[in-house]
Design an enzyme around this catalytic site. Structure first.
Site, PDB file in Angstrom:
ATOM      1  N   HIS A   1      40.805  17.931 130.448  1.00  0.00           N
ATOM      2  CA  HIS A   1      42.187  18.114 130.003  1.00  0.00           C
ATOM      3  C   HIS A   1      42.396  17.524 128.604  1.00  0.00           C
ATOM      4  CE1 HIS A   1      45.864  19.818 131.345  1.00  0.00           C
ATOM      5  NE2 HIS A   1      46.466  18.741 131.784  1.00  0.00           N
TER       6      HIS A   1
ATOM      7  N   TYR B   1      41.291   8.493 130.558  1.00  0.00           N
ATOM      8  CA  TYR B   1      41.406   9.954 130.463  1.00  0.00           C
ATOM      9  C   TYR B   1      40.553  10.542 129.337  1.00  0.00           C
ATOM     10  CZ  TYR B   1      45.644   8.815 133.078  1.00  0.00           C
ATOM     11  OH  TYR B   1      46.531   8.322 133.987  1.00  0.00           O
TER      12      TYR B   1
END
Length: 191
Positions: free
Chosen positions: A19, A14
């Protein structure tokens, strides 16, 4: 003392997602301002340091975005901090890419990390909104938010993160308007 929180999801898969730009902002601040080593505390990663004359704690919750409030609430209670000490860095769909806006309080705009903090502590905290732009249609939002920044965006991303870190002392002393203006000026000069 202030608690600055960067929102993101834990794990290398990630790390480069839009995000996770809140995590990226804190990492850059920690590096530029020579923060201490990372400690595993409060269900997250904590670093201590100084920005200007202010003692600042940097916290990246390791709880995944939807549970960020657990980590933040734990740290706030431990240090007995009021809501005026909390600053949250997060990605913002409704802001042009790489624009930075500071906002006191407000809604969550569908952001699960903000929703979790709101649930645990209430809405009255300072937000540093980091623009990632909107993909144009709501069906493409998830892929956009959970996608990596494009190679063509890397220079703008680095410029934004560097400007945030360079101007962080203004944010620490509460001069939010000058913080935003100076970042915008740095970005114009870099562009």
């Amino acid at each position: 003392m202030q608690l600055w929180v960067g929102l993101g999801n834990p794990g290398p898969q990630y790390a480069l997602h839009r995000h996770n730009v809140g995590f990226m902002a804190l990492d850059t601040i920690a590096e530029v301002h020579n923060f201490g080593p990372v400690q595993k505390k409060f269900q997250g990663w904590l670093q201590e340091g100084r920005i200007g004359t202010e003692k600042v704690l940097l916290l990246k919750p390791a709880t995944f975005m939807n549970e960020s409030g657990r980590s933040v609430g734990e740290a706030m209670r431990f240090y007995k901090l009021g809501m005026d000490a909390l600053v949250v860095f997060h990605d913002e769909l409704d802001l042009a890419p790489f624009k930075v806006k500071v906002k006191q309080g407000g809604g969550t705009a569908g952001h699960n990390g903000l929703r979790s903090i709101d649930k645990h502590l209430g809405p009255d905290f300072l937000r540093v909104r980091l623009g990632i732009g909107h993909p144009g249609h709501k069906d493409r939002v998830t892929g956009h938010v959970l996608g990596n920044f494009a190679k063509s965006e890397q220079d703008d991303l680095v410029d934004m993160l560097g400007a945030i870190a360079s101007e962080a002392a203004l944010l620490a002393k509460g001069d939010n308007v000058l913080f935003m203006n100076n970042i915008a000026l740095r970005q114009q000069t870099a562009g």
